[in-house]
Design an enzyme around this catalytic site. Structure first.
Site, PDB file in Angstrom:
ATOM      1  N   THR A  27      -4.943 -35.635  25.677  1.00  0.00           N
ATOM      2  CA  THR A  27      -5.594 -33.859  26.318  1.00  0.00           C
ATOM      3  C   THR A  27      -6.422 -34.464  25.369  1.00  0.00           C
ATOM      4  O   THR A  27      -7.028 -34.858  24.592  1.00  0.00           O
ATOM      5  CB  THR A  27      -5.270 -32.853  26.265  1.00  0.00           C
ATOM      6  OG1 THR A  27      -5.616 -32.750  24.772  1.00  0.00           O
ATOM      7  CG2 THR A  27      -3.796 -32.575  26.634  1.00  0.00           C
ATOM      8  N   ALA A  57      -3.132 -32.883  20.916  1.00  0.00           N
ATOM      9  CA  ALA A  57      -3.786 -32.015  21.324  1.00  0.00           C
ATOM     10  C   ALA A  57      -4.902 -32.099  20.517  1.00  0.00           C
ATOM     11  O   ALA A  57      -4.597 -32.419  19.302  1.00  0.00           O
ATOM     12  CB  ALA A  57      -3.425 -30.750  21.328  1.00  0.00           C
ATOM     13  N   ILE A  83      -0.846 -34.423  17.376  1.00  0.00           N
ATOM     14  CA  ILE A  83      -1.917 -33.914  16.401  1.00  0.00           C
ATOM     15  C   ILE A  83      -3.439 -34.272  16.550  1.00  0.00           C
ATOM     16  O   ILE A  83      -2.975 -35.768  16.036  1.00  0.00           O
ATOM     17  CB  ILE A  83      -2.377 -33.098  15.267  1.00  0.00           C
ATOM     18  CG1 ILE A  83      -1.216 -32.249  15.305  1.00  0.00           C
ATOM     19  CG2 ILE A  83      -3.282 -32.480  14.786  1.00  0.00           C
ATOM     20  CD1 ILE A  83      -1.258 -31.051  15.907  1.00  0.00           C
ATOM     21  N   LYS A  84      -4.104 -35.080  17.432  1.00  0.00           N
ATOM     22  CA  LYS A  84      -5.226 -35.890  17.555  1.00  0.00           C
ATOM     23  C   LYS A  84      -5.979 -35.512  16.628  1.00  0.00           C
ATOM     24  O   LYS A  84      -6.588 -34.496  16.037  1.00  0.00           O
ATOM     25  CB  LYS A  84      -6.013 -36.081  18.871  1.00  0.00           C
ATOM     26  CG  LYS A  84      -5.739 -36.888  19.799  1.00  0.00           C
ATOM     27  CD  LYS A  84      -6.294 -36.737  20.711  1.00  0.00           C
ATOM     28  CE  LYS A  84      -6.479 -38.275  21.971  1.00  0.00           C
ATOM     29  NZ  LYS A  84      -7.670 -38.161  23.225  1.00  0.00           N
ATOM     30  N   ILE A  85      -6.524 -36.571  15.624  1.00  0.00           N
ATOM     31  CA  ILE A  85      -7.154 -36.416  14.307  1.00  0.00           C
ATOM     32  C   ILE A  85      -8.476 -37.500  14.652  1.00  0.00           C
ATOM     33  O   ILE A  85      -8.044 -38.588  14.926  1.00  0.00           O
ATOM     34  CB  ILE A  85      -6.131 -36.668  13.075  1.00  0.00           C
ATOM     35  CG1 ILE A  85      -5.302 -35.477  12.818  1.00  0.00           C
ATOM     36  CG2 ILE A  85      -7.511 -36.501  12.013  1.00  0.00           C
ATOM     37  CD1 ILE A  85      -5.216 -33.904  12.501  1.00  0.00           C
TER      38      ILE A  85
END
Ligand code: E4P
Length: 218
Positions: A27, A57, A83-85
């Site tokens: 997402t 996310a 975790i999207k960074i």
């Protein structure tokens, strides 16, 4: 090649799961905004649908401390949250800390081989080269995927490449031919992968011929 579904739309994810085509989900804030629903409830539902498949996310903070704080809270939603960074220097500090804590990261907005190399060195579990956005400005998105795979192979990094910003079936085929670990595919593109005019014509002609069979019992 694993397929992730590039959407925050729960019905689409369920449909992809039923077809056996959802090994995970990605997402981003844009995709979440399209659902018209809350971030946390949306993520919780998606994580339940695809578990144990990873669900990416994205954090919103731009400083490492903010990203780490958001990531810890997001990872409490479900075990399969990744975790999207964003690819920034602060982002890579956050990646390092989070991976050391056992929180998986997906470095997003990767547009060059050197950015990918930095993400691998920071210890990211996944990197997301945005090939469609590169193609949009006349660059070679799939060429970047090839470079990233070569770098990972050269040094034995554990990082997996998620081919992102996919626009059409040709992107999926080229990602598979290059041996990319994962393609994250919008639902509309997933549906197109099934289509071939000769398949439709073949079904039509077989059904027409079946009508000529005198005894159809079996
Ligand atoms: C997935 O991780 C990306 O956020 C997504 O593929 C971006 O796609 P877009 O370039 O079509 O917005």
């Amino acid at each position: 090649m694993k397929f992730f579904v590039d959407t925050a739309d729960a019905p689409q994810i369920r449909a992809a799961m039923e077809m056996g085509l959802a090994d995970g989900v990605t997402t981003n804030p844009t995709l979440v905004s399209k659902t018209g629903r809350g971030f946390k409830e949306t993520l919780a539902e998606i994580c339940e649908i695809v578990k144990p498949g990873p669900v990416s996310a994205e954090v919103l903070g731009l400083e490492a401390d903010q990203m780490i704080d958001e990531a810890r809270r997001l990872s409490d939603i479900a075990e399969n949250i990744v975790i999207k960074i964003p690819m920034t220097s602060d982002g890579m500090k956050a990646v390092r800390t989070l991976e050391e804590e056992g929180i998986r990261t997906n470095v997003t907005l990767v547009f060059s081989a050197n950015q990918g190399l930095l993400a691998c060195k920071a210890g990211a579990s996944f990197i997301s080269p945005f090939i469609g956005r590169l193609d949009d400005i006349g660059h070679n998105g799939m060429g970047l995927v090839a470079e990233l795979l070569e770098i990972i192979e050269n040094y034995g990094f554990d990082t997996q490449v998620i081919v992102a910003s996919i626009r059409h079936p040709q992107h999926v085929k080229e990602a598979a031919l290059l041996g990319a670990h994962i393609a994250t595919v919008p639902f509309a593109v997933l549906e197109k992968l099934f289509k071939h005019t000769l398949t439709d014509a073949g079904i039509k002609s077989f059904l027409a011929d079946w009508e000529k069979v005198p005894d159809k019992t079996f």
